[in-house]
Design a protein around this motif. Structure first.
Motif, PDB file in Angstrom:
ATOM      1  N   GLU A 185      13.105   2.914  10.701  1.00 38.68           N
ATOM      2  CA  GLU A 185      13.884   1.757  10.286  1.00 38.68           C
ATOM      3  C   GLU A 185      14.794   2.153   9.126  1.00 38.68           C
ATOM      4  OE1 GLU A 185      15.080  -1.152  11.287  1.00 38.68           O
ATOM      5  OE2 GLU A 185      13.241  -2.348  11.148  1.00 38.68           O
ATOM      6  N   LYS A 186      15.986   1.585   9.100  1.00 33.22           N
ATOM      7  CA  LYS A 186      16.892   1.814   7.973  1.00 33.22           C
ATOM      8  C   LYS A 186      16.415   1.010   6.772  1.00 33.22           C
ATOM      9  CE  LYS A 186      21.054   2.853  10.667  1.00 33.22           C
ATOM     10  NZ  LYS A 186      21.075   4.267  10.225  1.00 33.22           N
ATOM     11  N   LEU A 187      16.471   1.605   5.592  1.00 31.79           N
ATOM     12  CA  LEU A 187      15.999   0.925   4.388  1.00 31.79           C
ATOM     13  C   LEU A 187      16.750  -0.382   4.128  1.00 31.79           C
ATOM     14  CD1 LEU A 187      15.201   3.500   1.554  1.00 31.79           C
ATOM     15  CD2 LEU A 187      13.784   1.585   2.324  1.00 31.79           C
ATOM     16  N   ARG A 188      18.018  -0.428   4.469  1.00 29.35           N
ATOM     17  CA  ARG A 188      18.807  -1.633   4.197  1.00 29.35           C
ATOM     18  C   ARG A 188      18.335  -2.832   5.024  1.00 29.35           C
ATOM     19  NH1 ARG A 188      22.422  -2.164   8.351  1.00 29.35           N
ATOM     20  NH2 ARG A 188      22.927  -0.282   9.564  1.00 29.35           N
ATOM     21  N   LYS A 189      17.505  -2.610   6.031  1.00 25.08           N
ATOM     22  CA  LYS A 189      16.988  -3.699   6.838  1.00 25.08           C
ATOM     23  C   LYS A 189      15.700  -4.293   6.260  1.00 25.08           C
ATOM     24  CE  LYS A 189      19.083  -2.401  11.255  1.00 25.08           C
ATOM     25  NZ  LYS A 189      18.836  -2.148  12.698  1.00 25.08           N
ATOM     26  N   PHE A 190      15.177  -3.675   5.191  1.00 24.04           N
ATOM     27  CA  PHE A 190      14.005  -4.235   4.531  1.00 24.04           C
ATOM     28  C   PHE A 190      14.436  -5.360   3.592  1.00 24.04           C
ATOM     29  CE2 PHE A 190      12.373  -0.362   6.188  1.00 24.04           C
ATOM     30  CZ  PHE A 190      10.994  -0.503   6.291  1.00 24.04           C
ATOM     31  N   ASP A 191      13.501  -6.248   3.268  1.00 20.09           N
ATOM     32  CA  ASP A 191      13.827  -7.418   2.456  1.00 20.09           C
ATOM     33  C   ASP A 191      13.884  -7.108   0.965  1.00 20.09           C
ATOM     34  OD1 ASP A 191      13.933  -8.906   4.745  1.00 20.09           O
ATOM     35  OD2 ASP A 191      11.873  -9.629   4.587  1.00 20.09           O
ATOM     36  N   GLY A 192      13.021  -6.254   0.483  1.00 19.36           N
ATOM     37  CA  GLY A 192      13.022  -5.991  -0.947  1.00 19.36           C
ATOM     38  C   GLY A 192      11.828  -5.180  -1.400  1.00 19.36           C
ATOM     39  N   VAL A 193      11.736  -5.020  -2.723  1.00 15.77           N
ATOM     40  CA  VAL A 193      10.610  -4.362  -3.372  1.00 15.77           C
ATOM     41  C   VAL A 193       9.835  -5.447  -4.099  1.00 15.77           C
ATOM     42  CG1 VAL A 193       9.917  -2.635  -5.060  1.00 15.77           C
ATOM     43  CG2 VAL A 193      11.936  -2.234  -3.647  1.00 15.77           C
ATOM     44  N   SER A 194       8.568  -5.613  -3.762  1.00 11.70           N
ATOM     45  CA  SER A 194       7.806  -6.761  -4.246  1.00 11.70           C
ATOM     46  C   SER A 194       6.516  -6.333  -4.941  1.00 11.70           C
ATOM     47  CB  SER A 194       7.467  -7.684  -3.072  1.00 11.70           C
ATOM     48  OG  SER A 194       6.654  -8.762  -3.479  1.00 11.70           O
ATOM     49  N   LEU A 195       6.219  -6.993  -6.062  1.00  9.81           N
ATOM     50  CA  LEU A 195       4.921  -6.821  -6.718  1.00  9.81           C
ATOM     51  C   LEU A 195       4.051  -8.001  -6.307  1.00  9.81           C
ATOM     52  CD1 LEU A 195       4.184  -5.612 -10.285  1.00  9.81           C
ATOM     53  CD2 LEU A 195       2.967  -7.606  -9.370  1.00  9.81           C
ATOM     54  N   ARG A 196       2.895  -7.685  -5.730  1.00  7.52           N
ATOM     55  CA  ARG A 196       2.021  -8.720  -5.193  1.00  7.52           C
ATOM     56  C   ARG A 196       0.638  -8.637  -5.826  1.00  7.52           C
ATOM     57  NH1 ARG A 196       3.395  -8.304   1.332  1.00  7.52           N
ATOM     58  NH2 ARG A 196       5.362  -9.470   1.231  1.00  7.52           N
ATOM     59  N   HIS A 197       0.006  -9.793  -5.989  1.00  7.00           N
ATOM     60  CA  HIS A 197      -1.340  -9.868  -6.542  1.00  7.00           C
ATOM     61  C   HIS A 197      -2.334 -10.175  -5.427  1.00  7.00           C
ATOM     62  CE1 HIS A 197       1.117 -10.543 -10.177  1.00  7.00           C
ATOM     63  NE2 HIS A 197       0.126  -9.942 -10.792  1.00  7.00           N
ATOM     64  N   TYR A 198      -3.560  -9.703  -5.612  1.00  7.94           N
ATOM     65  CA  TYR A 198      -4.616  -9.979  -4.639  1.00  7.94           C
ATOM     66  C   TYR A 198      -5.968  -9.791  -5.331  1.00  7.94           C
ATOM     67  CZ  TYR A 198      -5.418  -4.925  -4.249  1.00  7.94           C
ATOM     68  OH  TYR A 198      -5.701  -3.603  -4.527  1.00  7.94           O
ATOM     69  N   LYS A 199      -7.019 -10.169  -4.648  1.00  5.31           N
ATOM     70  CA  LYS A 199      -8.371 -10.021  -5.182  1.00  5.31           C
ATOM     71  C   LYS A 199      -8.963  -8.699  -4.704  1.00  5.31           C
ATOM     72  CE  LYS A 199      -9.161 -14.014  -7.316  1.00  5.31           C
ATOM     73  NZ  LYS A 199      -9.578 -14.105  -8.737  1.00  5.31           N
ATOM     74  N   TYR A 200      -9.548  -7.931  -5.635  1.00  6.66           N
ATOM     75  CA  TYR A 200     -10.202  -6.671  -5.302  1.00  6.66           C
ATOM     76  C   TYR A 200     -11.610  -6.696  -5.877  1.00  6.66           C
ATOM     77  CZ  TYR A 200     -11.211  -1.653  -5.196  1.00  6.66           C
ATOM     78  OH  TYR A 200     -11.788  -0.418  -4.967  1.00  6.66           O
TER      79      TYR A 200
END
Length: 205
Positions: free
Chosen positions: A123-138
């Motif tokens: 996939e071409k990088l320009r087709k991705f939505d973005g760079v995201s920081l996400r939280h979750y439970k570990y």
């Protein structure tokens, strides 16, 4: 912050980037303890099976052996056999596992191999939505990671995972790190997104 994901980057820390993961890619002391534990577990289960068979044989010739010993021996054999089968399946799955993600020349190449088959896409990088920081439970604790996200969730992939000491990093530290990754991918016009711990809102920056 130290990245738990072993990305190989160019000398300037940028592109090309490459991540290779193997199911049994253990080294040094970790490899020793893993294989030592595996050996002990397998030998123990085999020993239980052999001892149980011996008890069943003795029950036929030695009347002093209680009858319920036979039942216990049969249960032990069944549990050990099921455990060995499950253990072998997990071990074989991990040994067959291989994943490689490569970001090069504005493209993402993905390959994942398991016992069920091979999954591969580009996939071409320009087709991705973005760079995201996400939280979750570990393990009952709040944690987080940074990922390159795609509208197709199966094509999203993490680029940073914090070590144990950094899972409770400050919001400012996390935002600074996200901004650094966002700047790195900005040439492909990807948005930078920060998902709050409640994950009820996204902010673009």
């Amino acid at each position: 912050m130290q990245n738990e994901l072993n990305w190989e980057c160019a000398e300037n820390g940028g592109f090309p980037m490459k991540l290779v993961e193997k199911g049994l890619d253990f080294k040094g002391r970790t490899a020793f303890f893993f294989y030592f534990s595996v050996t002990i577990a397998v030998v123990s289960m085999v020993w239980v099976i052999m001892l149980s068979i011996r008890i069943m044989q003795l029950s036929r010739t030695d009347p002093s052996v209680p009858h319920y010993y036979v039942t216990i021996a049969m249960v032990c054999i069944a549990i050990s056999m099921v455990s060995l089968h499950h253990f072998y399946k997990v071990f074989a799955d991990r040994r067959a596992y291989f994943k490689q993600i490569e970001i090069k020349d504005g493209n993402v190449s993905f390959v994942e191999i398991t016992r069920e088959g091979r999954r591969e896409w580009q996939e071409k990088l320009r087709k991705f939505d973005g760079v995201s920081l996400r939280h979750y439970k570990y393990r009952g604790r709040d944690s987080w990671y940074i990922a390159v996200v795609h509208s197709d969730n199966t094509r999203s992939f993490p680029i940073f995972s914090p070590g144990e000491a950094d899972r409770e990093a400050s919001e400012d530290a996390k935002r600074q790190l996200l901004a650094r990754f966002g700047s790195q991918f900005s040439q492909f016009k990807l948005d930078t997104l920060y998902e709050k711990q409640s994950e009820d809102k996204e902010e673009k920056s």
